[in-house]
Design a protein around this motif. Structure first.
Motif, PDB file in Angstrom:
ATOM      1  N   SER A   1     -32.599 -11.715 -15.420  1.00  0.00           N
ATOM      2  CA  SER A   1     -31.356 -11.571 -14.663  1.00  0.00           C
ATOM      3  C   SER A   1     -30.144 -11.548 -15.585  1.00  0.00           C
ATOM      4  CB  SER A   1     -31.230 -12.687 -13.624  1.00  0.00           C
ATOM      5  OG  SER A   1     -31.174 -13.938 -14.249  1.00  0.00           O
ATOM      6  N   SER A   2     -30.153 -12.317 -16.659  1.00  0.00           N
ATOM      7  CA  SER A   2     -29.013 -12.281 -17.578  1.00  0.00           C
ATOM      8  C   SER A   2     -28.918 -10.933 -18.285  1.00  0.00           C
ATOM      9  CB  SER A   2     -29.113 -13.409 -18.597  1.00  0.00           C
ATOM     10  OG  SER A   2     -30.219 -13.209 -19.448  1.00  0.00           O
TER      11      SER A   2
ATOM     12  N   TRP B   1     -29.958  -8.086 -17.032  1.00  0.00           N
ATOM     13  CA  TRP B   1     -29.579  -7.123 -16.013  1.00  0.00           C
ATOM     14  C   TRP B   1     -28.084  -7.213 -15.701  1.00  0.00           C
ATOM     15  CZ3 TRP B   1     -28.434  -7.468 -10.585  1.00  0.00           C
ATOM     16  CH2 TRP B   1     -28.519  -6.239  -9.926  1.00  0.00           C
TER      17      TRP B   1
END
Length: 70
Positions: free
Chosen positions: A51-52, A54
């Motif tokens: 997620s980081s 992305w």
């Protein structure tokens, strides 16, 4: 000639540092038992990393890449 030896030593050193950073935790934790809470916490690490990466690609402009949502 000395410059090529220097570059070769840098490549070998970087490879050794990468290898040690991947193998050393496995060797240390091989004989240890982790608690259930620690194992549960570590299961979220891949999700956090993905997620980081992305979100970073969405909100930071990289010159030469396709445009992203601002």
């Amino acid at each position: 000639m000395a410059l090529t030896n220097y570059i070769l030593y840098i490549i070998i050193g970087c490879g050794l540092a990468t290898w040690l950073s991947r193998i050393l935790p496995l060797v240390i934790l091989k004989n240890m038992t982790l608690s259930k809470k620690v194992i549960e916490f570590l299961s979220f690490v891949p999700i956090a990393i993905m997620s980081s990466l992305w979100f970073e690609s969405l909100f930071i402009q990289h010159i030469g890449h396709l445009p992203s949502i601002d």
